[in-house]
Write a protein that holds these residues in place. Structure first.
Motif, PDB file in Angstrom:
ATOM      1  N   PHE A 113       0.815  -1.208   0.000  1.00  0.00           N
ATOM      2  CA  PHE A 113       0.000   0.000   0.000  1.00  0.00           C
ATOM      3  C   PHE A 113       0.855   1.267   0.000  1.00  0.00           C
ATOM      4  O   PHE A 113       0.318   2.378  -0.078  1.00  0.00           O
ATOM      5  N   VAL A 114       2.167   1.099   0.038  1.00  0.00           N
ATOM      6  CA  VAL A 114       3.039   2.257  -0.123  1.00  0.00           C
ATOM      7  C   VAL A 114       2.883   2.861  -1.516  1.00  0.00           C
ATOM      8  O   VAL A 114       3.303   4.002  -1.755  1.00  0.00           O
ATOM      9  N   ILE A 115       2.245   2.137  -2.444  1.00  0.00           N
ATOM     10  CA  ILE A 115       2.032   2.696  -3.780  1.00  0.00           C
ATOM     11  C   ILE A 115       1.007   3.832  -3.765  1.00  0.00           C
ATOM     12  O   ILE A 115       0.828   4.511  -4.783  1.00  0.00           O
ATOM     13  N   MET A 116       0.367   4.071  -2.639  1.00  0.00           N
ATOM     14  CA  MET A 116      -0.544   5.208  -2.555  1.00  0.00           C
ATOM     15  C   MET A 116       0.215   6.530  -2.585  1.00  0.00           C
ATOM     16  O   MET A 116      -0.376   7.587  -2.855  1.00  0.00           O
ATOM     17  N   TYR A 117       1.508   6.495  -2.334  1.00  0.00           N
ATOM     18  CA  TYR A 117       2.292   7.723  -2.224  1.00  0.00           C
ATOM     19  C   TYR A 117       2.998   8.073  -3.530  1.00  0.00           C
ATOM     20  O   TYR A 117       3.442   7.194  -4.278  1.00  0.00           O
ATOM     21  N   ASP A 118       3.119   9.364  -3.776  1.00  0.00           N
ATOM     22  CA  ASP A 118       3.750   9.855  -5.002  1.00  0.00           C
ATOM     23  C   ASP A 118       5.187   9.370  -5.137  1.00  0.00           C
ATOM     24  O   ASP A 118       5.667   9.127  -6.250  1.00  0.00           O
ATOM     25  N   GLU A 119       5.886   9.240  -4.015  1.00  0.00           N
ATOM     26  CA  GLU A 119       7.305   8.877  -4.065  1.00  0.00           C
ATOM     27  C   GLU A 119       7.524   7.504  -4.693  1.00  0.00           C
ATOM     28  O   GLU A 119       8.550   7.272  -5.348  1.00  0.00           O
ATOM     29  N   THR A 120       6.589   6.583  -4.491  1.00  0.00           N
ATOM     30  CA  THR A 120       6.718   5.263  -5.127  1.00  0.00           C
ATOM     31  C   THR A 120       6.719   5.405  -6.643  1.00  0.00           C
ATOM     32  O   THR A 120       7.549   4.814  -7.346  1.00  0.00           O
ATOM     33  N   TRP A 121       5.809   6.203  -7.153  1.00  0.00           N
ATOM     34  CA  TRP A 121       5.698   6.359  -8.603  1.00  0.00           C
ATOM     35  C   TRP A 121       6.833   7.212  -9.163  1.00  0.00           C
ATOM     36  O   TRP A 121       7.240   7.027 -10.318  1.00  0.00           O
TER      37      TRP A 121
END
Length: 561
Positions: A113-121
């Motif tokens: 669920f860390v993909i909810m954050y802009d930094e992952t993308w």
């Protein structure tokens, strides 16, 4: 990341915990910003950001020299794997994302669920051009995050391949480049002390291009590759400092080691897949990159948990939430991927029912499972290589059974009650069960054994269906409306109605049997227990979901470390 890492440490603000959230709160950036402020405020650059224009504007791809990109491509083509150092990549937000994984775990969410954050993308965007140049593939949105904590005795997954296509050689281009590859990024130092990756290079693996024999008595692919004492010397460890990356193909045998007991720093990592559209379509349209809208991030995070449900235990409430979040956006996803999510949702419910009956947990409304080896609950071990082979053989043996079950599932409810459909399903499977166990037959019916190259007609059909679904409006449109009705029945209210009807029928028979002096769990008619009826209903719907896809996207083994 400091040695005081503890993903089980309660949040100071209990209202941020997963157990208190609804689909509405998860769909708002305000929740994710509040969670980041509570868990990542001390990270370099401050809290992680969600749907933040400034963060998105700062994203940029890494550009390596042409000779280095050529070198990476040659390594991938010749050995199936290559590594890039933190110094040459200079990836953004590495330490912050490691803390972000800790934060979502503390809140009761799976690590991905860390993909909810802009930094992952932003990190994915940074590596996009490197992956395109070194493998020839584009981001396909198969994103996962992992955590291995040696203090809990954690280990990575056992030796496996990421894809098991029917024709392995056909999944490589003429120059040897793969049609699918993974970028695996270390967010903390990954070394033998806290679990790093190990691989058998392609040149030492006879099954890499030939494919693995599907006979049940065939040797394990790892045993074939390591047939002599000298062959063990081919094994390559891939220690990777934080910010470094391993790039490897879908066919390389790889695994994660077990860390040194008591080592204070966990291994945290992020992986994402890249594919040629001819082999595996992106999960949603690439035009949404580099920063997908929040609704698609949430749908993807939830869908990935359903697809990988065997490794990330979830409560009934979580499964329902994951399903509802994905279903709300399913029209924006590749039809084959959406079909796979629905089938795996049914499989997750079946597993949940089995755990509940056996006393193994999974009660509705309960607390999430404790963080397991990969930060998402007690994760199941990766399927051994020989079981992957047997699943592939089982898929072929179970094809006829799946078709029969799918046909039975399409009968109107008035013609066949759930209990009768369940018996019809079992009656339709004698041939499959002569050669394999029921579990293998179900795996065969669900086609969880490999990514088959679709025919040109199947590709065209899949692409046409995708355009139709993305263009759907208010329920008009001929055949597409029928697809939507099927979706409702397979994954949502129809499934729950079938379960409730099965339970009610079992209870009625049991009551009737008791009043008539009958005995046993099945009541007077001897048709079996409530659990067996639920199993039959779920198995039938699982077979139906897997047996009539038509999109050119087969269900597959997706074992990522």
């Amino acid at each position: 990341m400091s040695s005081d890492w503890d993903a089980a440490r309660p949040l100071e603000d209990a209202s941020l915990h997963a157990s208190s959230q609804t689909l509405a709160s998860l769909s708002s950036p305000a929740y994710w910003r509040a969670l980041a402020a509570a868990t990542t405020a001390a990270s370099p650059g401050g809290p992680l950001r969600c749907d933040d224009a400034a963060a998105q504007a700062a994203a940029a791809p890494v550009r390596l020299p042409a000779h280095r990109l050529h070198d990476l491509r040659e390594q991938v083509n010749r050995a199936g794997v290559a590594q890039a150092t933190p110094q040459e990549l200079c990836l953004p937000h590495v330490a912050a994302l490691a803390r972000g994984v800790e934060g979502v775990l503390r809140a009761g969410w799976p690590a991905s669920f860390v993909i909810m954050y802009d930094e992952t993308w932003a990190l994915i965007e940074a590596l996009r051009e490197v992956m395109a140049a070194s493998t020839g593939n584009a981001v396909n949105m198969d994103v996962l995050a992992w955590l291995v904590d040696p203090r809990r005795g954690d280990a990575g997954f056992s030796p496996h391949r990421d894809r098991q296509p029917d024709d392995a050689a056909a999944t490589f281009r003429g120059d040897g480049s793969p049609l699918y590859a993974t970028a695996w990024v270390a967010l903390t130092d990954a070394d033998p002390c806290n679990s790093c990756l190990y691989v058998v290079p392609s040149y030492a693996d006879p099954g890499y291009l030939e494919g693995d024999p599907e006979d049940e008595d065939a040797p394990d692919p790892l045993a074939r590759a390591l047939s002599t004492k000298e062959s063990y010397q081919h094994i390559r460890a891939l220690p990777t400092p934080a910010g470094g990356a391993a790039l490897f193909t879908h066919r390389i045998i790889h695994w994660g080691s077990r860390g040194r007991p008591g080592h204070p720093v966990p291994r945290v990592s992020l992986s994402f897949g890249c594919a040629d559209d001819a082999y595996e379509a992106p999960y949603f349209d690439g035009s949404h990159l580099p920063f997908p809208p929040l609704r698609l991030r949430l749908a993807l995070a939830c869908a990935q948990q359903l697809i990988y449900h065997e490794r990330f235990l979830a409560t009934a409430r979580q499964l329902t939430l994951f399903h509802d979040a994905f279903k709300a956006q399913a029209g924006d996803f590749d039809p084959g991927y959406a079909k796979k999510v629905r089938a795996e949702f049914l499989g997750a419910l079946k597993d949940h029912e089995a755990r509940k009956r056996s006393g193994g947990g999974g009660k509705a409304g309960g607390a999430p499972a404790p963080a397991g080896p990969n930060g998402g609950g007690a994760a199941a071990k990766a399927e051994p290589q020989h079981q992957q082979q047997r699943a592939a053989a089982g898929r072929k043996r179970g094809a006829a059974a799946a078709a029969a079950a799918a046909a039975a599932a399409e009968q109107p409810a008035a013609e066949a009650a759930p209990a009768k459909r369940g018996r019809a399903t079992r009656a339709a499977k004698p041939a499959a069960r002569e050669d394999s166990s029921p579990a293998t037959a179900v795996k065969g019916a669900a086609a969880k054994s490999g990514r088959k190259q679709p025919s040109a007609a199947a590709k065209a059909k899949g692409k046409g269906k995708g355009k139709q679904r993305r263009g759907e409006g208010g329920g008009e449109g001929g055949g597409s409306g029928g697809d939507d009705e099927d979706d409702e029945g397979e994954g949502g209210d129809g499934l729950m109605r079938a379960l409730e009807e099965a339970r009610a029928a079992a209870a009625a028979r049991k009551k009737a049997g008791s009043s008539a002096g009958g005995g046993g769990d099945g009541g007077g008619d001897g048709s079996g227990s409530d659990g067996e009826l639920v199993d039959a209903a779920l198995e039938e719907m699982l077979d139906a979901a897997a047996g009539s896809d038509g999109s050119g996207f087969d269900l597959q083994d997706d074992y990522e470390d």
